[in-house]
Design a protein around this motif. Structure first.
Motif, PDB file in Angstrom:
ATOM      1  N   CYS A  86       0.843  -1.210   0.000  1.00 31.64           N
ATOM      2  CA  CYS A  86       0.000   0.000   0.000  1.00 31.64           C
ATOM      3  C   CYS A  86       0.874   1.253   0.000  1.00 31.64           C
ATOM      4  N   TYR A  87       1.895   1.268   0.826  1.00 32.34           N
ATOM      5  CA  TYR A  87       2.775   2.437   0.884  1.00 32.34           C
ATOM      6  C   TYR A  87       3.626   2.552  -0.382  1.00 32.34           C
ATOM      7  N   ALA A  90       1.378   4.141  -2.891  1.00 32.59           N
ATOM      8  CA  ALA A  90       1.243   5.580  -2.610  1.00 32.59           C
ATOM      9  C   ALA A  90       2.475   6.328  -3.108  1.00 32.59           C
ATOM     10  N   TYR A  91       3.651   5.764  -2.877  1.00 37.83           N
ATOM     11  CA  TYR A  91       4.900   6.374  -3.331  1.00 37.83           C
ATOM     12  C   TYR A  91       4.923   6.468  -4.855  1.00 37.83           C
ATOM     13  N   LYS A  93       2.406   6.554  -6.839  1.00 40.96           N
ATOM     14  CA  LYS A  93       1.413   7.547  -7.271  1.00 40.96           C
ATOM     15  C   LYS A  93       1.975   8.961  -7.108  1.00 40.96           C
ATOM     16  N   LEU A  94       2.697   9.206  -6.036  1.00 39.96           N
ATOM     17  CA  LEU A  94       3.301  10.522  -5.829  1.00 39.96           C
ATOM     18  C   LEU A  94       4.354  10.818  -6.900  1.00 39.96           C
ATOM     19  N   ILE A 172       6.922   9.497   2.841  1.00 35.88           N
ATOM     20  CA  ILE A 172       6.198   8.219   2.909  1.00 35.88           C
ATOM     21  C   ILE A 172       6.622   7.434   4.152  1.00 35.88           C
ATOM     22  N   ARG A 176       4.078   6.431   7.053  1.00 36.35           N
ATOM     23  CA  ARG A 176       3.899   5.023   7.432  1.00 36.35           C
ATOM     24  C   ARG A 176       4.009   4.860   8.942  1.00 36.35           C
TER      25      ARG A 176
END
Length: 193
Positions: A86-87, A90-91, A93-94, A172, A176
């Motif tokens: 998940c993280y 997210a990374y 996507k950033l 991130i 987290r």
């Protein structure tokens, strides 16, 4: 000679009777020893069988406990991998966000974390958007650093003797640390063992 023979016969007869008595007692003692040995063997056999059953049951319990522990370790590892993924997403996507979104993120980082007079270091890919003129809009007397940072995005703020790493990797990582419990609860429905 008749008297001597009678005496000898009497002695031999008494000796035979005495031998028979001794043999009878010895035979009875031997039977008692054999009976006691057989009883001891039977008792030891029952005790040994019970011990073997106990050891077998204990081995089964230990193997079951080990298997359950291995299953829990595997499940926990898979849950940790899911949370990590998940993280990572997210990374990713950033990293892939548009220039406008990237500029908004940098602006948000500056508004939240920058202090007056700090130097702002950016990545080379943000050089066309983040300019000294743009930094002047924050009214914090920020200076644009002369060298670029090696990161996938974000900034580094530098003051007198300190540095604030606000690169995407660090952001991130910080997020987290702050949110992993909540993410686990959302993903795993409160069953995070």
């Amino acid at each position: 000679m008749n008297g001597k023979e009678n005496i000898i016969n009497k002695i031999l007869s008494d000796a035979d009777a005495r031998c028979a008595d001794i043999l009878s007692v010895a035979e009875a003692q031997a039977q008692a020893v054999i009976a006691n040995a057989e009883q001891a063997i039977a008792t030891d056999s029952v005790s040994l069988e019970q011990r073997l059953q106990s050891v077998a049951a204990e081995r089964i319990r230990n193997r079951k406990a080990t298997a359950e522990l291995d299953a829990k370790k595997y499940t926990l590892n898979r849950k940790q991998q899911l949370i990590s993924r998940c993280y990572e997403l997210a990374y990713e996507k950033l990293i892939k966000m548009s220039d406008a979104d990237r500029l908004d993120l940098i602006g948000s980082l500056i508004e939240t974390h920058a202090e007056t007079g700090e130097t702002v270091y950016i990545t080379q890919s943000d050089a066309k958007s983040v300019t000294q003129v743009w930094l002047n809009g924050f009214d914090k007397n920020l200076k644009l650093g002369k060298k670029y940072i090696k990161a996938d995005g974000g900034i580094i703020l530098e003051g007198d003797g300190y540095e604030k790493d606000l690169t995407l990797t660090s952001v991130i990582k910080y997020l987290r640390e702050q949110t992993e419990g909540k993410v686990a609860e959302l993903l795993l429905g409160g069953h995070n063992e």
